[in-house]
Design an enzyme around this catalytic site. Structure first.
Site, PDB file in Angstrom:
ATOM      1  N   ASP A 117      -8.566  13.108  -0.277  1.00 55.62           N
ATOM      2  CA  ASP A 117      -8.942  12.130  -1.301  1.00 55.62           C
ATOM      3  C   ASP A 117     -10.033  12.670  -2.219  1.00 55.62           C
ATOM      4  OD1 ASP A 117      -7.769   9.773  -1.959  1.00 55.62           O
ATOM      5  OD2 ASP A 117      -9.205   8.493  -0.953  1.00 55.62           O
ATOM      6  N   ASP A 131      -5.331   3.724   1.483  1.00 54.39           N
ATOM      7  CA  ASP A 131      -6.696   3.286   1.785  1.00 54.39           C
ATOM      8  C   ASP A 131      -6.705   2.119   2.771  1.00 54.39           C
ATOM      9  OD1 ASP A 131      -7.597   5.176  -0.042  1.00 54.39           O
ATOM     10  OD2 ASP A 131      -7.393   3.794  -1.722  1.00 54.39           O
TER      11      ASP A 131
END
Length: 509
Positions: free
Chosen positions: A358, A411
């Site tokens: 990420d 997420d």
């Protein structure tokens, strides 16, 4: 078993790729260091007010007011339309519309200003609004009128009326954004609720009869090598998306999303109905290729397919976020039922890999690709504004620029795998609410979401790698609590009973 692996592999892989919020005076000046912010183009057609268009301010020119206490002026295209030479149309007392190309933006603004224009709207010929910086990193400009940019889509709306000979008037301003938009609360509640539902799903939908057959169910256990493979594969796929993203590629992702959403929604609805009415699943049909299938399953499948098709056809409508969120939440609940982490050793590998993934593709990739690869793909910059659907979306309620608050499925999914593991661990060890791990990791996850949106606000809406905040707040909480309670070794080496049963069956086979 093979179908389950394909379903999980397809969805977790695509979800990994998806893991991705001034006020000034209006005096004219010659600075070339203005902040580039969102702004609104309020317009009237034949004196009738229409919905404003969203654009971007330029790094040069006068700063826009933050309120409507300013004048509106007629919109006029320059001739030539590129605005690189004096216009043959009268620009005095109007806002000049200028197409990109042929010369620098600042030259277009100077030419329009010398022609008497009261403002300049620079129009992109493809995609969104242009980010207009100063040429050659200069700090001084001679432009003292407001300069903004507008997307191709916004320009097409104005063109429609101008071509028809209608009178179009524009007012340029840049209202302040609220510190917090209420939609953030809704999206956080959806994320937290999805994980809680996934953790408790079997507890509330299983009957004693189903529980007795639980040992025959196939649970897909993620391994350390599987986690590493996901990151490598997802990174490769993300780069391919970045270079070859197109409308047809987005439609392929939409198709994959619909397939996963249909499967997830079907699974959730059928399990809920059967938990309340076991007799509903007794009537069956024998179908070619599929074999014996319950009538309930067929009816629910048809409804789910219809729902997904309706969403896909109407996905650009203002209400489409509801269908997207329903399909996405059902998909994630199903994935969290079928895929499980056996212990925090594997969880550490998975979440640390996702953490690095990420951060790299959001913050570090611009050093190689000159822009954030993750943000570019998420926004659909190279697909005509088409965005990938692997996101929870909620419309911004109080933001004058509208738009959506978004949270990538990854997420929710990756921290959710760890949190669901702690729920099973607590049950296996017969722990209470306070001396267990599930509650504290849920609090950690909610705290991580708060940090994510706080960072989004502090960085003026620049996309944030949510796992940067979620991983420390969930995995970190689990590790610290385990160490304090002297249960770290149990967490690290724990093995689910379902995994042990699967291994025994394989051994006996």
């Amino acid at each position: 078993m093979a179908f389950s692996w394909c379903f999980i592999g397809l969805n977790i892989f695509v979800l990994f790729v998806s893991s991705i919020a001034h006020s000034a005076p209006t005096d004219a000046h010659s600075s070339c260091s203005n902040e580039i912010n969102n702004m609104l183009v309020k317009y009237w057609v034949n004196y009738g007010e229409r919905e404003p268009l969203v654009g971007l301010t330029a790094a040069f020119g006068s700063v826009l007011p933050t309120n409507l206490k300013t004048s509106k002026f007629p919109a006029v295209y320059t001739q030539p339309v590129n605005g690189c030479s004096p216009s043959s149309t009268k620009l005095s007392g109007s806002i000049a519309l200028v197409r990109r190309g042929e010369c620098d933006f600042i030259n277009k603004a100077i030419v329009a200003q010398e022609g008497g224009a009261r403002g300049v709207v620079l129009i992109n010929d493809e995609g969104g609004a242009l980010v207009i910086a100063c040429p050659n990193n200069s700090t001084i400009s001679n432009v003292t009128i407001p300069v903004v940019s507008l997307s191709k889509e916004g320009a097409n709306i104005l063109d429609k009326y101008i071509v028809e000979g209608e009178r179009v008037e524009l007012l340029l301003y840049s209202p302040d954004r609220p510190v917090v938009d209420y939609s953030v609360t809704f999206i956080c509640l959806m994320a937290v609720g999805t994980i809680i539902c996934a953790a408790f799903w079997k507890r509330f939908t299983q009957t004693k009869e189903i529980a007795a057959k639980e040992e025959d169910d196939e649970i897909l256990h993620i391994t350390a090598w599987t986690a590493i493979g996901f990151v490598i594969s997802a990174s490769t796929f993300l780069v391919l998306l970045y270079f070859f993203m197109s409308t047809w590629f987005v439609w392929l992702l939409i198709l994959l999303f619909c397939i996963g959403g249909i499967e997830g929604l079907h699974n959730c609805i059928v399990s809920l109905i059967l938990s309340k009415c076991r007799c509903c699943g007794k009537k069956t049909l024998n179908l070619p290729l599929l074999g014996e299938v319950t009538i309930l399953s067929i009816v629910v499948l048809v409804l789910c397919v219809g729902f997904a098709i309706f969403w896909a056809v109407n996905r650009k409508e203002s209400y489409s976020w509801i269908g997207q969120d329903i399909l996405g939440i059902a998909l994630m609940i199903t994935v969290l039922q079928l895929a499980q982490l056996p212990n925090i050793k594997v969880a550490t590998v998975l979440l640390c890999c996702a953490f690095v993934y990420d951060i790299f593709w959001v913050f570090l990739s611009p050093t190689i690709f000159h822009e954030s690869v993750m943000i570019s793909v998420a926004k659909g910059n190279k697909a005509g504004g088409e965005s990938i659907p692997m996101l929870l979306r909620v419309p911004k309620l109080t933001d004058p620029y509208k738009g959506f608050d978004m949270l990538g499925f990854g997420d929710i999914l990756f921290p959710g795998l760890l949190i669901c593991f702690t729920y099973r661990f607590d049950e296996a060890r017969k722990k209470g609410v306070l001396n267990g791990y599930f509650l504290w990791l849920m609090i950690g996850y909610g705290t991580g979401l708060c940090f994510t949106y706080l960072a989004l606000y502090l960085m003026n809406g620049h996309g944030q790698p949510a796992l940067l905040y979620l991983v420390p707040c969930t995995l970190g909480t689990c590790v610290v609590l385990g160490a304090v309670r002297r249960e770290f070794n149990d967490l690290w080496n724990h093995s689910d009973e379902s995994k042990q049963m699967a291994e025994l069956r394989l051994g006996s086979a």
